[in-house]
Design a protein around this motif. Structure first.
Motif, PDB file in Angstrom:
ATOM      1  N   ASN A 244     -83.990  41.156  -1.351  1.00 39.99           N
ATOM      2  CA  ASN A 244     -84.098  41.757  -2.942  1.00 39.99           C
ATOM      3  C   ASN A 244     -85.396  42.423  -2.988  1.00 39.99           C
ATOM      4  O   ASN A 244     -85.566  43.293  -3.911  1.00 39.99           O
ATOM      5  N   ALA A 245     -86.566  41.980  -2.540  1.00 40.00           N
ATOM      6  CA  ALA A 245     -87.949  42.669  -2.781  1.00 40.00           C
ATOM      7  C   ALA A 245     -87.600  44.036  -2.218  1.00 40.00           C
ATOM      8  O   ALA A 245     -88.369  44.842  -3.074  1.00 40.00           O
ATOM      9  N   VAL A 246     -87.423  44.514  -1.234  1.00 36.93           N
ATOM     10  CA  VAL A 246     -87.263  45.892  -0.705  1.00 36.93           C
ATOM     11  C   VAL A 246     -86.160  46.418  -1.516  1.00 36.93           C
ATOM     12  O   VAL A 246     -86.513  47.628  -1.990  1.00 36.93           O
ATOM     13  N   TYR A 247     -85.069  46.106  -1.661  1.00 37.18           N
ATOM     14  CA  TYR A 247     -84.017  46.633  -2.563  1.00 37.18           C
ATOM     15  C   TYR A 247     -84.372  46.920  -3.915  1.00 37.18           C
ATOM     16  O   TYR A 247     -84.136  47.902  -4.453  1.00 37.18           O
ATOM     17  N   ASN A 248     -84.898  45.982  -4.540  1.00 34.86           N
ATOM     18  CA  ASN A 248     -85.389  46.310  -5.936  1.00 34.86           C
ATOM     19  C   ASN A 248     -86.406  47.012  -6.053  1.00 34.86           C
ATOM     20  O   ASN A 248     -86.442  47.934  -7.005  1.00 34.86           O
ATOM     21  N   VAL A 249     -87.382  47.341  -5.150  1.00 39.69           N
ATOM     22  CA  VAL A 249     -88.373  48.559  -5.049  1.00 39.69           C
ATOM     23  C   VAL A 249     -87.582  49.862  -4.980  1.00 39.69           C
ATOM     24  O   VAL A 249     -87.854  50.627  -5.746  1.00 39.69           O
ATOM     25  N   ALA A 250     -86.709  49.867  -4.149  1.00 39.61           N
ATOM     26  CA  ALA A 250     -85.641  51.081  -3.946  1.00 39.61           C
ATOM     27  C   ALA A 250     -84.897  51.694  -5.132  1.00 39.61           C
ATOM     28  O   ALA A 250     -85.041  52.872  -5.525  1.00 39.61           O
ATOM     29  N   VAL A 251     -84.305  50.564  -5.439  1.00 43.54           N
ATOM     30  CA  VAL A 251     -83.462  50.847  -6.943  1.00 43.54           C
ATOM     31  C   VAL A 251     -84.220  51.128  -8.169  1.00 43.54           C
ATOM     32  O   VAL A 251     -83.876  52.027  -8.634  1.00 43.54           O
ATOM     33  N   SER A 252     -85.591  50.372  -8.259  1.00 42.57           N
ATOM     34  CA  SER A 252     -86.374  50.652  -9.639  1.00 42.57           C
ATOM     35  C   SER A 252     -86.789  51.893  -9.559  1.00 42.57           C
ATOM     36  O   SER A 252     -87.239  52.353 -10.690  1.00 42.57           O
ATOM     37  N   ALA A 253     -86.731  52.591  -8.480  1.00 37.54           N
ATOM     38  CA  ALA A 253     -87.755  53.992  -8.636  1.00 37.54           C
ATOM     39  C   ALA A 253     -86.500  55.096  -9.213  1.00 37.54           C
ATOM     40  O   ALA A 253     -87.242  56.052  -9.635  1.00 37.54           O
ATOM     41  N   ASN A 254     -85.478  54.666  -9.279  1.00 35.91           N
ATOM     42  CA  ASN A 254     -84.714  55.539 -10.090  1.00 35.91           C
ATOM     43  C   ASN A 254     -84.437  56.828  -9.505  1.00 35.91           C
ATOM     44  O   ASN A 254     -84.439  57.723 -10.335  1.00 35.91           O
ATOM     45  N   TYR A 255     -84.413  56.963  -8.367  1.00 34.34           N
ATOM     46  CA  TYR A 255     -84.677  58.196  -7.492  1.00 34.34           C
ATOM     47  C   TYR A 255     -83.393  58.184  -6.585  1.00 34.34           C
ATOM     48  O   TYR A 255     -82.928  59.625  -6.576  1.00 34.34           O
ATOM     49  N   PHE A 256     -82.868  57.464  -6.031  1.00 33.63           N
ATOM     50  CA  PHE A 256     -82.071  57.650  -4.825  1.00 33.63           C
ATOM     51  C   PHE A 256     -80.547  57.675  -5.670  1.00 33.63           C
ATOM     52  O   PHE A 256     -80.285  56.902  -6.341  1.00 33.63           O
ATOM     53  N   ASP A 257     -79.681  58.745  -4.779  1.00 31.57           N
ATOM     54  CA  ASP A 257     -78.223  58.649  -5.369  1.00 31.57           C
ATOM     55  C   ASP A 257     -77.525  57.304  -4.867  1.00 31.57           C
ATOM     56  O   ASP A 257     -76.855  56.801  -5.820  1.00 31.57           O
ATOM     57  N   GLU A 258     -77.894  56.714  -3.888  1.00 31.95           N
ATOM     58  CA  GLU A 258     -77.166  55.527  -3.428  1.00 31.95           C
ATOM     59  C   GLU A 258     -78.475  54.723  -2.401  1.00 31.95           C
ATOM     60  O   GLU A 258     -79.205  55.209  -1.839  1.00 31.95           O
ATOM     61  N   VAL A 259     -78.415  53.152  -2.722  1.00 30.03           N
ATOM     62  CA  VAL A 259     -79.339  52.690  -1.947  1.00 30.03           C
ATOM     63  C   VAL A 259     -78.515  51.454  -1.241  1.00 30.03           C
ATOM     64  O   VAL A 259     -77.757  50.704  -1.868  1.00 30.03           O
ATOM     65  N   VAL A 260     -78.206  51.534   0.100  1.00 26.94           N
ATOM     66  CA  VAL A 260     -77.250  51.021   0.847  1.00 26.94           C
ATOM     67  C   VAL A 260     -77.915  49.883   1.614  1.00 26.94           C
ATOM     68  O   VAL A 260     -78.741  50.009   2.317  1.00 26.94           O
ATOM     69  N   GLN A 261     -77.271  48.456   1.509  1.00 27.61           N
ATOM     70  CA  GLN A 261     -77.896  47.478   2.142  1.00 27.61           C
ATOM     71  C   GLN A 261     -76.787  47.512   3.614  1.00 27.61           C
ATOM     72  O   GLN A 261     -75.770  47.444   3.505  1.00 27.61           O
ATOM     73  N   SER A 262     -77.610  47.114   4.621  1.00 19.22           N
ATOM     74  CA  SER A 262     -76.763  47.225   5.939  1.00 19.22           C
ATOM     75  C   SER A 262     -77.309  46.244   6.800  1.00 19.22           C
ATOM     76  O   SER A 262     -78.678  45.932   6.718  1.00 19.22           O
ATOM     77  N   ASN A 263     -76.744  45.407   7.656  1.00 20.46           N
ATOM     78  CA  ASN A 263     -77.116  44.521   8.633  1.00 20.46           C
ATOM     79  C   ASN A 263     -77.579  45.317   9.915  1.00 20.46           C
ATOM     80  O   ASN A 263     -76.846  45.916  10.379  1.00 20.46           O
ATOM     81  N   ALA A 264     -78.911  44.749  10.648  1.00 25.14           N
ATOM     82  CA  ALA A 264     -79.348  45.604  11.731  1.00 25.14           C
ATOM     83  C   ALA A 264     -78.393  45.034  13.083  1.00 25.14           C
ATOM     84  O   ALA A 264     -78.104  43.554  13.016  1.00 25.14           O
ATOM     85  N   GLY A 265     -77.994  45.864  13.944  1.00 33.56           N
ATOM     86  CA  GLY A 265     -77.344  44.939  15.106  1.00 33.56           C
ATOM     87  C   GLY A 265     -78.159  44.463  16.145  1.00 33.56           C
ATOM     88  O   GLY A 265     -79.310  44.329  16.024  1.00 33.56           O
ATOM     89  N   SER A 266     -77.459  44.700  17.277  1.00 33.95           N
ATOM     90  CA  SER A 266     -78.223  43.931  18.440  1.00 33.95           C
ATOM     91  C   SER A 266     -79.502  44.458  18.908  1.00 33.95           C
ATOM     92  O   SER A 266     -80.362  43.794  19.431  1.00 33.95           O
ATOM     93  N   VAL A 267     -79.770  45.975  18.685  1.00 29.22           N
ATOM     94  CA  VAL A 267     -80.799  46.375  19.320  1.00 29.22           C
ATOM     95  C   VAL A 267     -82.063  45.903  18.469  1.00 29.22           C
ATOM     96  O   VAL A 267     -83.000  45.345  18.905  1.00 29.22           O
ATOM     97  N   ILE A 268     -81.701  46.043  17.251  1.00 26.98           N
ATOM     98  CA  ILE A 268     -83.164  45.684  16.307  1.00 26.98           C
ATOM     99  C   ILE A 268     -83.119  44.046  16.389  1.00 26.98           C
ATOM    100  O   ILE A 268     -84.313  43.563  16.572  1.00 26.98           O
ATOM    101  N   THR A 269     -82.130  43.160  16.401  1.00 25.97           N
ATOM    102  CA  THR A 269     -82.060  41.996  16.443  1.00 25.97           C
ATOM    103  C   THR A 269     -82.805  41.432  17.865  1.00 25.97           C
ATOM    104  O   THR A 269     -83.444  40.158  17.705  1.00 25.97           O
TER     105      THR A 269
END
Length: 288
Positions: A244-269
């Motif tokens: 929520n901390a990162v998502y809220n920063v991105a959304v509250s910027a009122n700049y992006f057409d969309e802000v998408v949440q996604s889970n990292a897969g096996s490489v990052i994990t």
């Protein structure tokens, strides 16, 4: 004009909805836990990776999709006369794109472009979505390839890690660095530059304020970023307060057409572990 098929590997970390919506084919990379080999996103999950690490103190090994994998995936589209654009994990991190190019040579009767994303995770996914959207709009094959190859230098991927245990066990940082970071409560930022991962900056304190500071720092010169789309990508079981901390920063910027949440897969994990999060986007091209 023939239909164009867009393909990515499982490192792209797109959501299932995005994959279905744009009819994107995903080729799994491989994950080795102990003496067993699994297919990323098919028969291994991030939770299995966590369990393996907690039991053995060994990080998984990730490996490339092989040439026969690509031949099997390309074949039905090539036989149907469908041109293919594959966008894959950075050549600086994997030989997957090299294997794709060798496989593509088996199908001389169609166009197959195998593009080095110079990136990972949704840094790849951003490029894949752009390619899929252009294909849907009827943009010509060669023009899509040209634009995506240009955009590989503008896709920005970075992550903040809570702990360095996974990087240390995987041989990507020293024991001294990992222990020191833990003792000093340091949260490193790992960024992809020129196709490889490196330490860009560090934050000190608990993870939620560090994640928020990280996101705000990335958006300092927000007018240089394409407003089309941003991803908040994080490993499974990451504390929702961090997300929520990162998502809220991105959304509250009122700049992006969309802000998408996604889970990292096996490489990052496999390399970063729990409570790892990133804000990923594409910078504007010169003149935009």
């Amino acid at each position: 004009m023939s239909k164009i098929k867009i393909i990515a590997d499982s490192c792209c970390d797109l959501t299932n909805e995005q994959i279905r919506q744009h009819d994107i084919s995903i080729l799994p990379l491989y994950v080795t836990l102990g003496d067993k080999v699994y297919r990323d996103g098919v028969d291994v999950t991030p939770k299995m990776i966590y369990e393996h690490f907690e039991k053995t103190n060994e990080t998984p090994k990730t490996s490339a999709a092989n040439i026969p994998d690509f031949i099997d995936l390309f074949k039905p589209f090539a036989e149907a006369g469908i041109d293919i654009i594959y966008i894959g994990i950075s050549l600086g991190l994997s030989c997957t794109v090299t294997n794709a190019r060798l496989a593509a040579a088996e199908f001389p009767n169609v166009k197959i472009a195998c593009i080095d994303s110079k990136n990972l995770s949704t840094g790849i996914g951003l490029l894949v979505l752009r390619a899929a959207e252009m294909a849907e709009e009827g943009v010509a094959f060669d023009e899509i390839v040209k634009q995506i190859e240009t955009l590989t230098d503008y896709s920005r991927a970075s992550f903040v890690l809570e702990r360095l245990e996974y990087l240390h066990r995987g041989g990507r940082c020293s024991l001294l660095t990992a222990v020191g970071a833990q003792m000093l409560n340091i949260k490193p930022e790992i960024a992809v530059r020129n196709g490889t991962m490196s330490n860009r900056s560090k934050f000190r304190g608990s993870m939620v304020p560090c994640a928020e500071k990280y996101a705000k720092g990335l958006l300092t010169d927000i007018e240089k970023i394409s407003p089309r789309r941003a991803f908040v990508t994080y490993t499974v079981d990451t504390d929702p307060a961090i997300v929520n901390a990162v998502y809220n920063v991105a959304v509250s910027a009122n700049y992006f057409d969309e802000v998408v949440q996604s889970n990292a897969g096996s490489v990052i994990t496999s390399h970063c572990g729990r409570n790892t999060i990133g804000l990923l986007f594409i910078d504007k091209l010169p003149g935009e």
